[in-house]
Design a protein around this motif. Structure first.
Motif, short mmCIF file in Angstrom:
data_model
loop_
_atom_site.label_atom_id
_atom_site.label_comp_id
_atom_site.label_asym_id
_atom_site.label_seq_id
_atom_site.Cartn_x
_atom_site.Cartn_y
_atom_site.Cartn_z
N MET A 156 0.86 -1.17 0.00
CA MET A 156 0.00 0.00 0.00
C MET A 156 0.91 1.24 0.00
O MET A 156 1.83 1.35 0.79
CB MET A 156 -0.89 -0.02 1.24
N THR A 157 0.61 2.18 -0.86
CA THR A 157 1.40 3.40 -0.95
C THR A 157 0.71 4.52 -0.19
O THR A 157 -0.45 4.40 0.23
CB THR A 157 1.58 3.83 -2.42
N MET A 158 1.45 5.62 -0.04
CA MET A 158 0.88 6.77 0.67
C MET A 158 -0.32 7.36 -0.07
O MET A 158 -1.25 7.87 0.54
CB MET A 158 1.94 7.85 0.88
N ALA A 159 -0.29 7.30 -1.39
CA ALA A 159 -1.39 7.85 -2.18
C ALA A 159 -2.67 7.05 -1.98
O ALA A 159 -3.77 7.60 -2.07
CB ALA A 159 -1.01 7.88 -3.66
N GLU A 160 -2.54 5.75 -1.72
CA GLU A 160 -3.72 4.93 -1.52
C GLU A 160 -4.29 5.10 -0.12
O GLU A 160 -5.48 4.93 0.10
CB GLU A 160 -3.38 3.47 -1.77
N ASP A 161 -3.47 5.48 0.85
CA ASP A 161 -3.91 5.67 2.23
C ASP A 161 -3.89 7.16 2.56
O ASP A 161 -2.97 7.66 3.18
CB ASP A 161 -3.00 4.90 3.19
N ALA A 162 -4.91 7.88 2.12
CA ALA A 162 -4.95 9.33 2.29
C ALA A 162 -5.25 9.72 3.74
O ALA A 162 -4.96 10.83 4.16
CB ALA A 162 -5.99 9.94 1.37
N GLY A 163 -5.86 8.87 4.52
CA GLY A 163 -6.20 9.20 5.90
C GLY A 163 -7.56 9.86 6.04
O GLY A 163 -7.96 10.23 7.13
N PHE A 164 -8.25 10.06 4.93
CA PHE A 164 -9.59 10.63 4.97
C PHE A 164 -10.35 10.10 3.76
O PHE A 164 -9.77 9.58 2.82
CB PHE A 164 -9.56 12.15 4.95
N GLU A 165 -11.65 10.25 3.82
CA GLU A 165 -12.48 9.77 2.73
C GLU A 165 -12.53 10.84 1.64
O GLU A 165 -12.94 11.99 1.90
CB GLU A 165 -13.89 9.48 3.24
N THR A 166 -12.06 10.52 0.45
CA THR A 166 -11.94 11.53 -0.61
C THR A 166 -13.27 12.00 -1.15
O THR A 166 -13.36 13.12 -1.65
CB THR A 166 -11.08 10.98 -1.76
N GLY A 167 -14.30 11.24 -1.07
CA GLY A 167 -15.60 11.63 -1.60
C GLY A 167 -16.47 12.37 -0.59
O GLY A 167 -17.55 12.85 -0.94
N ALA A 168 -16.03 12.47 0.65
CA ALA A 168 -16.86 13.08 1.69
C ALA A 168 -16.82 14.60 1.56
O ALA A 168 -15.81 15.20 1.21
CB ALA A 168 -16.37 12.67 3.07
N ARG A 169 -17.92 15.25 1.87
CA ARG A 169 -17.99 16.71 1.85
C ARG A 169 -17.62 17.25 3.23
O ARG A 169 -18.04 16.73 4.25
CB ARG A 169 -19.39 17.18 1.50
N GLY A 170 -16.85 18.31 3.22
CA GLY A 170 -16.47 18.95 4.47
C GLY A 170 -17.52 19.94 4.92
O GLY A 170 -18.37 20.39 4.15
N VAL A 171 -17.46 20.31 6.18
CA VAL A 171 -18.37 21.29 6.74
C VAL A 171 -17.71 22.65 6.63
O VAL A 171 -16.57 22.83 7.03
CB VAL A 171 -18.69 20.96 8.21
N MET A 172 -18.43 23.62 6.06
CA MET A 172 -17.87 24.95 5.89
C MET A 172 -18.39 25.87 6.97
O MET A 172 -19.58 25.89 7.28
CB MET A 172 -18.23 25.51 4.53
N ASP A 173 -17.49 26.66 7.54
CA ASP A 173 -17.84 27.63 8.56
C ASP A 173 -18.21 28.94 7.86
O ASP A 173 -17.37 29.79 7.59
CB ASP A 173 -16.65 27.83 9.50
N TYR A 174 -19.48 29.11 7.52
CA TYR A 174 -19.92 30.26 6.74
C TYR A 174 -19.72 31.60 7.45
O TYR A 174 -19.31 32.56 6.80
CB TYR A 174 -21.37 30.08 6.29
N PRO A 175 -19.99 31.73 8.74
CA PRO A 175 -19.72 33.02 9.38
C PRO A 175 -18.24 33.42 9.31
O PRO A 175 -17.92 34.58 9.06
CB PRO A 175 -20.17 32.81 10.83
N GLU A 176 -17.35 32.47 9.48
CA GLU A 176 -15.92 32.78 9.38
C GLU A 176 -15.54 33.12 7.94
O GLU A 176 -14.73 34.01 7.69
CB GLU A 176 -15.08 31.60 9.87
N HIS A 177 -16.15 32.45 6.99
CA HIS A 177 -15.90 32.76 5.58
C HIS A 177 -16.33 34.18 5.25
O HIS A 177 -15.59 34.92 4.59
CB HIS A 177 -16.65 31.75 4.71
#
Length: 85
Positions: A1-22
């Motif tokens: 297994m290479t580092m590229a295959e084990d990213a440590g997070f789910e690549t298809g998942a959407r992140g939560v955006m902090d709209y007030p901070e944005h």
């Protein structure tokens, strides 16, 4: 297994955006652009008056300060209107 295959997070998942901070960051960015532009144009007007027109140091500094003050006042009065969506 290479580092590229084990990213440590789910690549298809959407992140939560902090709209007030944005929005706060965007407002600060707009402030910097507006007043940075006023500062640069004020310096250029002072240089124009002092170097090209030959009006002297005092007149060039005063013209830069007057332009900066008037432009800042006009921009500040428009801030309340422009940030309401």
């Amino acid at each position: 297994m290479t580092m590229a295959e084990d990213a440590g997070f789910e690549t298809g998942a959407r992140g939560v955006m902090d709209y007030p901070e944005h929005e706060r960051t965007y407002g600060r960015f707009l402030w910097l652009v507006k007043y940075g532009t006023i500062g640069v144009v004020s310096i250029l007007i002072g240089m124009l008056m002092g170097l090209i027109v030959g009006a002297g140091v005092i007149t060039s500094v005063l013209s830069a300060l007057v332009f900066g003050g008037v432009a800042s006042f006009l921009m500040a009065s428009g801030d309340q209107k422009s940030m309401k969506h």
